[in-house]
Each structure stands twice: as C-alpha cells, then as structure tokens.
Design a protein around this motif. Structure first.
Motif, PDB file in Angstrom:
ATOM      1  N   PHE A 160       0.945  -1.424   0.037  1.00 54.25           N
ATOM      2  CA  PHE A 160       0.193  -0.415   0.245  1.00 54.25           C
ATOM      3  C   PHE A 160       0.805   1.294   0.127  1.00 54.25           C
ATOM      4  CE2 PHE A 160      -1.776  -3.349   2.326  1.00 54.25           C
ATOM      5  CZ  PHE A 160      -3.262  -3.617   1.072  1.00 54.25           C
ATOM      6  N   LYS A 161       2.542   1.222  -0.549  1.00 53.73           N
ATOM      7  CA  LYS A 161       3.489   2.552  -0.601  1.00 53.73           C
ATOM      8  C   LYS A 161       3.521   3.115  -1.467  1.00 53.73           C
ATOM      9  CE  LYS A 161       7.292   0.719   1.408  1.00 53.73           C
ATOM     10  NZ  LYS A 161       8.401   0.670   1.854  1.00 53.73           N
ATOM     11  N   PHE A 162       2.467   2.228  -2.913  1.00 58.15           N
ATOM     12  CA  PHE A 162       3.291   3.144  -4.890  1.00 58.15           C
ATOM     13  C   PHE A 162       1.762   3.719  -4.239  1.00 58.15           C
ATOM     14  CE2 PHE A 162       5.730  -0.603  -4.846  1.00 58.15           C
ATOM     15  CZ  PHE A 162       6.623  -0.388  -4.238  1.00 58.15           C
ATOM     16  N   SER A 163       1.859   4.151  -5.912  1.00 62.23           N
ATOM     17  CA  SER A 163       1.475   5.344  -5.875  1.00 62.23           C
ATOM     18  C   SER A 163      -0.162   3.972  -6.828  1.00 62.23           C
ATOM     19  CB  SER A 163       1.670   6.630  -7.713  1.00 62.23           C
ATOM     20  OG  SER A 163       1.938   5.816  -8.977  1.00 62.23           O
ATOM     21  N   THR A 165      -1.699   2.135  -5.645  1.00 66.82           N
ATOM     22  CA  THR A 165      -2.898   2.140  -4.249  1.00 66.82           C
ATOM     23  C   THR A 165      -3.885   3.502  -4.220  1.00 66.82           C
ATOM     24  OG1 THR A 165      -0.574   1.749  -3.208  1.00 66.82           O
ATOM     25  CG2 THR A 165      -2.896   2.141  -1.624  1.00 66.82           C
ATOM     26  N   THR A 166      -5.250   2.881  -4.408  1.00 64.55           N
ATOM     27  CA  THR A 166      -6.055   3.739  -4.618  1.00 64.55           C
ATOM     28  C   THR A 166      -7.138   3.386  -3.414  1.00 64.55           C
ATOM     29  OG1 THR A 166      -7.709   2.057  -5.250  1.00 64.55           O
ATOM     30  CG2 THR A 166      -6.305   3.719  -7.446  1.00 64.55           C
ATOM     31  N   PRO A 167      -8.263   4.313  -2.991  1.00 64.47           N
ATOM     32  CA  PRO A 167      -8.874   4.080  -2.173  1.00 64.47           C
ATOM     33  C   PRO A 167      -9.353   2.861  -2.024  1.00 64.47           C
ATOM     34  CG  PRO A 167      -9.808   6.207  -2.499  1.00 64.47           C
ATOM     35  CD  PRO A 167      -8.383   5.727  -3.819  1.00 64.47           C
ATOM     36  N   GLU A 168     -10.421   2.296  -3.811  1.00 66.24           N
ATOM     37  CA  GLU A 168     -10.739   1.125  -3.123  1.00 66.24           C
ATOM     38  C   GLU A 168      -9.510  -0.449  -3.273  1.00 66.24           C
ATOM     39  OE1 GLU A 168     -12.011   0.461  -7.373  1.00 66.24           O
ATOM     40  OE2 GLU A 168     -13.866   0.481  -6.954  1.00 66.24           O
ATOM     41  N   HIS A 170      -7.158  -0.505  -0.791  1.00 69.84           N
ATOM     42  CA  HIS A 170      -7.547  -0.467   0.908  1.00 69.84           C
ATOM     43  C   HIS A 170      -9.129  -0.687   0.945  1.00 69.84           C
ATOM     44  CE1 HIS A 170      -4.327   1.322   2.343  1.00 69.84           C
ATOM     45  NE2 HIS A 170      -3.993   2.738   1.820  1.00 69.84           N
ATOM     46  N   ILE A 171      -9.692   0.030   0.251  1.00 71.96           N
ATOM     47  CA  ILE A 171     -11.583  -0.713   0.619  1.00 71.96           C
ATOM     48  C   ILE A 171     -11.507  -2.530   0.698  1.00 71.96           C
ATOM     49  CG2 ILE A 171     -14.223  -0.989   0.213  1.00 71.96           C
ATOM     50  CD1 ILE A 171     -13.628   1.581   1.482  1.00 71.96           C
TER      51      ILE A 171
END
Lengths: 317, 317
Positions: A160-163, A165-168, A170-171
């Motif tokens: 979850f470090k790179f660009s 990574t989106t809200p989705e 994480h969801i």
C-alpha cells in the motif's frame, strides 16, 4: 480481440470448462495470487484447473498452493492472468501463444493478444480485478483465496506504499480482513517485505556498496552481474525485489537495476520515484510495464547498456 | 483519572479553551501527526494551540507543519497525545508532569496519568483514534489535517504491514484518500519508508555488517554505539527506524536495537516477529510499549546489557 468488463468476465468464468491458467515467467505475488485464486474458484464448481508457469513458484509463496492438484486433463479454455505480453509466457509461449481465450490484467502496456480481454489499468493489482470478478460471480471466498488476493494486492502495491494504491485497494483489503480475521496478514507481509535470507542481506549490502550514482545523483544503477552474484553466493531467487534499492538514496528519481540472466543478456528494471514515465523508457528498448515500474531486456556490454539507459533517462528527467 | 470514550473526548475538545498539546520526546510520525492535526482542528474554531515537544520535529515531517504559529499564550488546557508515560515528556516533564487534563493514546501501557483518558489499545495509531474524534466533532478536514492523520497511521503500522493494522485502519485510510485525492500519499510513503540519506544507508550497512546473532539465530542485536555512529558520520537523526533491521534475517523472532544516547546510557528497542510479548520484557527494565514493539532505557556496559537482555528474551522464546 474484444475488451470486456467485470460482469462479462464473470460470466465467462461461470460457464467455461476445465482451464489452464497461464501466469508470467519470473512469477511475482500478483500473478501467483491471481492464478492460484482463479484455480481455486474454478475447482469450487467442479471444473479442473491448473496454473502453468515457465518458472517454478518461489518457495516463499508456497503457503498459497492448493492441497491437491487435478490429474492431467485437456483444457477447454486457456486463460492468462497478469500477463501483459505473450513473450512473458517464456518457454510456454511456443505452446500457448495465440491461443489465449481470456486475459485478465492490469498492465496498461497489455498487448491485447487474447480473444477476450478484461484490462483495468487503474487497478493496483490483477488480484484487485479478480476480487471484483469473484464478487460478481457470487463466489464464496475461502481463506486460501483470500490469502491469494491479499498477497497479490500487497506485493504489487509495496504494501500500500506506491502510487497505484487507491481507496478501492484499501476498501477491498478491509473487506478481506473483516471476512477472514484469522489470516495472519502481518506474517504474510513479514515474509513478503521484511524477511531476507542471510545471503540476500549479503547481496543487498554488496549492491548498495557498489551502487552507481549518475546524472547529479538523480539516477542510480545497481549491477547484479553473474560475477557479483557468484562472488557473494547469491542465488537468482534471492534477487527478487532488489529493484527498489536504487530509489532509497535521497534525491534519486530513477533507480535502475540490471540483472544478468545469462552472459551478456540483462533483465533491466526501472523504478521512478515521482514523475518519470519509466514505462515509456522501457518501450524504447522493447519492454514495458507500469508508469513508475517497468522493465526490458537488453544485450551488450555493461558500458553499452549503461550509456543507452543513461541517455534515455537523461531525456526523461 | 477518568476513562472516557470518543464522544466525551470530542465534547471536551469542542468546548475547551486555548491548548498546549504535548507529544513524546524523540517524536515519530504518529505523535507528530496527532499533535499537529489537533492543533489545526482547535485553531479552526478560534482557539490558540501549540504543540510542545522536548525534541525538535525531524525535518522529514516538516511538510506537516502549519503555515503560521500562534503568538505566546497561556493555555487553558494541557493535552497529551500518543504519550504513554509522563517520563516521555522528557525535559518538559518537570513543567507539565501531573498537569495533563486530557490524554488521547493507543498504547496499552499508558499509565493513566491524565485527568481524562481516551485510551484505545486496539487502535493502530493515535491518529486513528483522532480521526474518529474529529468525525464525532463534525470537523471539516483540511488537506493538512488529512496528511497528518495519514502520516500517523502509515508510520505506526509500517505502512499497513504490522499486526496492529485492522480493517478500520484500511477503511479510514480509504476515506481520507477519497476525500483528499490530490495528496501524494506515495511521496509521503517514499519519504517515510524508502528514502534515506547516504549517511543513513552507510549506517544501515554498518549495523547489518555488525549485527549479532544469538539464541540459535532467533534473536539479533544491533549496537548503535556513539563510537559506531561517529566512525560512520551518522547523526542521531539518521538512526530513526533502524529498529526494524534486526527482524530482517530469516528465523529471527526478536530483534533488539541498542542506541547509546550518552556514554553508558542506552535506548533499547525490541521488536518481535510473531509471538513474543516484548512489551512484557521491556516492563522488566522499566519500559513499555506495544506487544510486538516496545522499548526501555538501560545503563551499564555492553556486556551487562547484552546478558540481561538475552536472558530475558531466552525466557520469552
């Protein structure tokens, strides 16, 4: 070639027969997680399924393997997951090139070689797309499937470090963790991102010590030559993920890692910190990948490769 | 002392006057993010607020600082965030010890020294608790506040890697990312987890080279003595986060990092990979922390400290 959406891919997977699932050579967490989760999903409803890879699955991913494999069977469908280019089938290209009926992938550089293609370039991982496909299929996830999907998402985002990574991202991860609270995600992460063999630690130190700084410290090159590996007792399997080392020093925008696969043949990995499109650079050399993480293969002497790469990077900076 | 919940803490913060906000010495991303976000929240509604720390805020967190600070004022309330023990106020303990009216913290080892205590031991970060408090207060988040909260959550979870990461951690992060899509989370992560000064890289290599393996390779000790730091031109500020290095080698359960603060006085950090309760070990030496990440201060010779630590770890293994 036909571009399809999640619902259409779900429908194909609901109705298809026994499947071979191809993943790319030098397999990483995302293609392994994608392939093995899809195998499990198909087998849940009585289909036979097998994951095919030109290279062995590295040992640190063996916790994702199924308990049993199907006996030999003839496939009714050939599926590829996380494979942008048929060349990446490696030794399997000869047999399966031109025969892929369904490809699910998140690489914007995908060559659209399959009959049906579900391509979502904004997905952090192919496993993220598959999570949506499985939901659309109404699949009952199992702990093994969840571990596959988590591993794919975590490894392709650098946890979850790179660009990408989106809200989705994480969801979906929260949903997996809620449904499977007993999976030791921290231990998966530890194995993926922290634990290193002593040989690997040794290799990293060697690479860091010999790291070259170019273009006013904005570009680094790490040379993982056969000679360096031999001298330090480093096995090919200990080299995976070394590509991120070059971005560590302050001020670096492009980190290049050059691994010698066989004498004079190099696997080049480029990583960008902020703004350089390394996918475009790699394209110049016949490769591709993501905008901040891409690769290509090059032949020649170290001097030739260094100068070709540096002039391309200098233009991009 | 009175244990309170999120709603009660929100009410106190809605109605309190000008505030001093204390964070712990050797400040990390979570206490800095917590302190600076709370300062911003209070100032939004006309209160004066100031963050107090015994040590300077490291430069890599300066992107979180407010554009202006309030002029000198007398506080009407003293708040502590992310501080488990008044001792951790450092040089500020003399002035503010026994005077904290509200403490918000996620360390299970919190000594409950404040009048009102909002303590949630299962929260990954104090910033996670504050996110809930701000929501309860109906605060309009700003990009600065969001960056503070993200930084606190990301740093205290090792970028969502550690066992303290929960589904809520991912949900809150997704919400922050959705509300503030323009924050470059990837660059924050790069600065927090990847970028290192050349001096720091040098330091890491030195530490790794000299890492001691004990108890059949299940425990490592890294000695960051004043002599080692001097010899490698390493500044105290380059040492932060080195505590995770010791868990890198395969098979290690407890990684110990010993930093010499002044001659013969050591700050000891313990990290566990899987099952050892290092908080309990540190408690034996007057320290505390989290179950897999804790610390204490020790005095003596290297030999004494090594033998005391190793016998405690051996018992726990």
């Amino acid at each position: 070639m036909n571009r399809i959406n999640v619902a259409a891919a779900a429908e194909i997977l609901e109705t298809c027969g026994d499947a071979y699932i191809l993943i790319h050579r030098a397999p990483d967490g995302d293609c392994i997680g994608a392939g093995l989760s899809l195998q499990a999903v198909l087998r849940q409803t009585g289909r036979k399924a097998k994951v095919l890879c030109a290279d062995p699955i590295p040992e640190r991913f063996h916790y994702l393997l199924p308990e049993t494999e199907d006996e030999d069977f003839a496939p009714e469908i050939i599926i590829a997951v996380d494979v942008a280019d048929e060349k990446l089938f490696g030794t399997l290209e000869e047999t399966y090139g031109g025969k892929v009926q369904l490809c699910i992938d998140h690489h914007i550089s995908n060559l659209l070689y399959a009959e049906q293609v579900l391509l979502e370039g904004e997905a952090a991982a192919t496993c993220e797309i598959l999570y949506k496909v499985y939901r659309a299929m109404g699949v009952t996830l199992t702990s093994q499937i969840a571990a596959c999907l988590y591993t794919g998402i975590a490894t392709d985002t650098g946890c979850f470090k790179f660009s990408n990574t989106t809200p989705e991202t994480h969801i979906f991860t929260a949903e997996l963790m809620r449904e499977f609270p007993d999976i030791r995600y921290d231990l998966i992460n530890r194995d993926m991102f922290t634990v290193k063999s002593r040989a690997r630690l040794q290799a990293e130190m060697t690479m860091l010590r010999n790291m070259e700084y170019h273009l006013n410290g904005r570009c680094t090159i790490i040379w993982a030559t056969l000679a360096v590996c031999r001298a330090n007792g480093v096995d090919e399997k200990d080299m995976e993920g070394l590509t991120s080392l070059g971005l560590q020093p302050e001020g670096v925008e492009v980190g290049i890692t050059v691994r010698e696969r066989e004498p004079g043949v190099y696997k080049v990995s480029l990583r960008a910190a902020d703004y350089v499109d390394v996918s475009a650079i790699c394209k110049q050399f016949g490769g591709g990948g993501h905008i901040r993480a891409a690769g290509c293969q090059m032949k020649g002497t170290q001097e030739e490769i260094r100068s070709r790469l540096l002039s391309a990077v200098e233009q991009a900076l």
